[in-house]
Design a protein around this motif. Structure first.
Motif, PDB file in Angstrom:
ATOM      1  N   SER A 161       1.319  30.278  -2.981  1.00  0.00           N
ATOM      2  CA  SER A 161       1.400  30.525  -4.419  1.00  0.00           C
ATOM      3  C   SER A 161       2.576  29.778  -5.050  1.00  0.00           C
ATOM      4  CB  SER A 161       1.566  32.027  -4.636  1.00  0.00           C
ATOM      5  OG  SER A 161       1.625  32.295  -6.015  1.00  0.00           O
ATOM      6  N   GLU A 169      -4.262  23.094  -7.652  1.00  0.00           N
ATOM      7  CA  GLU A 169      -4.680  24.503  -7.675  1.00  0.00           C
ATOM      8  C   GLU A 169      -6.051  24.635  -8.330  1.00  0.00           C
ATOM      9  OE1 GLU A 169      -2.266  27.382  -9.894  1.00  0.00           O
ATOM     10  OE2 GLU A 169      -2.680  28.824  -8.291  1.00  0.00           O
ATOM     11  N   THR A 173      -9.561  26.366  -6.790  1.00  0.00           N
ATOM     12  CA  THR A 173      -9.811  27.748  -7.243  1.00  0.00           C
ATOM     13  C   THR A 173     -10.934  27.847  -8.273  1.00  0.00           C
ATOM     14  OG1 THR A 173      -8.135  27.471  -8.959  1.00  0.00           O
ATOM     15  CG2 THR A 173      -7.422  28.530  -6.899  1.00  0.00           C
ATOM     16  N   GLU A 183      -4.573  33.280  -2.481  1.00  0.00           N
ATOM     17  CA  GLU A 183      -3.254  32.830  -2.926  1.00  0.00           C
ATOM     18  C   GLU A 183      -2.207  33.630  -2.155  1.00  0.00           C
ATOM     19  OE1 GLU A 183      -3.064  32.969  -7.168  1.00  0.00           O
ATOM     20  OE2 GLU A 183      -0.936  32.403  -7.211  1.00  0.00           O
ATOM     21  N   SER A 415      -8.608  33.429  -7.915  1.00  0.00           N
ATOM     22  CA  SER A 415      -8.042  33.541  -6.569  1.00  0.00           C
ATOM     23  C   SER A 415      -7.811  35.004  -6.233  1.00  0.00           C
ATOM     24  CB  SER A 415      -6.722  32.775  -6.476  1.00  0.00           C
ATOM     25  OG  SER A 415      -5.749  33.430  -7.251  1.00  0.00           O
ATOM     26  N   GLN A 417      -5.069  37.479  -4.267  1.00  0.00           N
ATOM     27  CA  GLN A 417      -3.703  37.384  -3.757  1.00  0.00           C
ATOM     28  C   GLN A 417      -3.553  38.175  -2.468  1.00  0.00           C
ATOM     29  OE1 GLN A 417      -0.895  37.901  -6.894  1.00  0.00           O
ATOM     30  NE2 GLN A 417      -1.942  36.294  -8.024  1.00  0.00           N
TER      31      GLN A 417
END
Ligand SMILES: *Cc1c(COP(=O)(O)O)cnc(C)c1O
Length: 431
Positions: A161, A169, A173, A183, A415, A417
């Motif tokens: 991240s 990115e 994504t 992420e 994404s 996390q």
């Protein structure tokens, strides 16, 4: 062709098994049991061959019976449908542009080749394969693009991240379908470690067929040797000894270059140029391999503290440091040196490099201080537009946005996390 594990414990496997497994059960990287040189006539007449013919001749022995010749030719035609121009920017200095593919970084060729091979191997099976991949920037986009819509393959990309560029990115994504981006609160090395841990987790292995699309996978790593042959084809008429400088992170690309040399391609020397993540330059100096946590730099795709493929390079030279030093030099450069080089190249030659290419340029120039009468080729591994902010700021010039990139600029990022291996495992088992 059989492949053995560099840990020497796991049994030998075919190309197909090596691609599907990614890494051997003893955690070793797979390595081809032999590398047979191509006939001299191949190098003598290389100018008369198309890129597809060159690639077929070079990769054929590594794939052998697992993919019939006709299918292999079709795969190569699909993988290599763009240009790899060698652009001379100074006397004795040229750059091989590897960014004309769909995601504008050199990883497109390896990612597409591997996607095609897996697609071929799963063509008449119902089992699904899950491709797990850690990215320091460009692998994610290339793998997402190469595998998008491939039947029977789900792709899970882990990226650190805040440590990849905005365009990188978006490339990984925004595609959806069979591609999911995770992420990770951590560094690239954390991502890479999680992927490696997943391959050893019994519960995961019981529940799914996992493979890796990092350059530890032979189908991602080996096709990169084509670049060196394409460069040789274009530089041969210069009549000088050729030196390659490769901006290096996980050392897959340069390792593939050394395989091209083993195939008989005349090369005087290789330079592995790194940013401040200097585990290999330090090893070349001291003989001690001390992996370190990676530091973030402007050439982020090379922010690797423990390069996975370096062990393959050591193996290619029988782990003999003196022999390795005869063929390879390695230098590291700071971000401010990289920016200075970007600006110098632009001011003196009008060429716009990206931060990775600029590191490659610096490595080449350093080597040529001692060997000026060589023809040096540094790899431009990504298009400068992928590092828009830093390049525009350094050369004080706006870049034109190519259409491949424009396409992702206005898509929304999606994404999930995670912050630990537990998060990854949970996702894999329950998603
Ligand atoms: C991945 C990458 C590198 C490093 O390549 P390795 O094969 O991991 O050494 C260099 N430059 C760019 C732009 C990359 O995406």
């Amino acid at each position: 062709m059989k492949y053995y594990s560099l840990q020497k414990i796991a049994p030998e496997v075919s190309f197909k098994e090596a691609v599907i497994k990614g890494i051997a059960p003893d955690r070793g990287l797979y390595f081809p049991e032999s590398i047979s040189p191509l006939p001299d006539s191949f190098f003598e007449n290389i100018e008369d061959l198309s890129n597809q013919e060159i690639a077929f001749n070079a990769i054929h022995q590594f794939v052998s019976k697992d993919i019939p010749n006709e299918n292999l030719k079709e795969i190569l035609a699909d993988v290599l449908d763009f240009e790899f121009p060698l652009v001379q920017i100074e006397e004795n200095v040229a750059t091989l542009e590897l960014f004309h593919g769909p995601t504008m970084a050199f990883k497109d060729v390896g990612a597409r080749f591997m996607a095609n091979c897996l697609g071929y191997f799963s063509r008449d099976k119902d089992d699904e394969v899950t491709v797990l991949v850690a990215t320091s920037g460009d692998t994610g986009g290339a793998v997402a693009n190469g595998f998008l819509g491939v039947k029977g393959v789900n792709v899970v990309i882990l990226y650190p991240s805040g440590k990849v560029s905005d365009i990188q990115e978006r490339q990984l994504t925004t595609l959806g379908e069979n591609i999911t981006a995770l992420e990770v609160a951590g560094t690239f090395d954390d991502c890479q470690k999680m992927v490696k841990t997943a391959f050893l987790d019994e519960e995961l292995l019981e529940n799914m067929q996992l493979t890796s699309a990092n350059s530890i996978n032979v189908a991602r790593w080996l096709p990169q040797l084509f670049y060196f042959l394409f460069a040789y084809k274009q530089a041969k008429s210069k009549g000088k000894d050729i030196v390659f400088s490769v901006p290096s992170g996980n050392f897959g690309n340069i390792c593939a270059g050394i395989v091209a040399q083993k195939l008989g391609m005349p090369v005087k020397h290789f330079v592995a140029a790194t940013n401040v993540n200097d585990t290999v330059p330090e090893f070349m100096k001291t003989g001690k391999y001390n992996p370190k946590p990676s530091s973030a730099t402007i050439s982020n795709a090379m922010d690797v503290g423990d390069p996975s493929n370096f062990i393959r390079i050591r193996h290619l030279f029988q782990d003999n440091l003196d022999r390795l030093r005869e063929h390879l030099s390695s230098y590291s450069f700071t971000d401010s040196e990289t920016k200075e080089a970007l600006l110098k190249i632009y001011t003196e030659t009008g060429y716009i490099a990206d931060p990775h290419g600029a590191v490659g340029y610096l490595g080449l120039k350093k080597y040529q201080e001692s060997f000026p009468d060589t023809y040096g080729i540094f790899m431009e591994t990504a298009h400068p537009v992928k590092f828009l902010d830093v390049v525009e700021e350094t050369i004080a010039q706006a870049l034109e946005i190519p259409k491949q990139i424009q396409k992702v600029m206005d898509k929304e990022k999606e994404s999930i996390q995670i912050d630990s291996f537990k998060g990854l495992k949970n996702f894999l088992l329950h998603a």
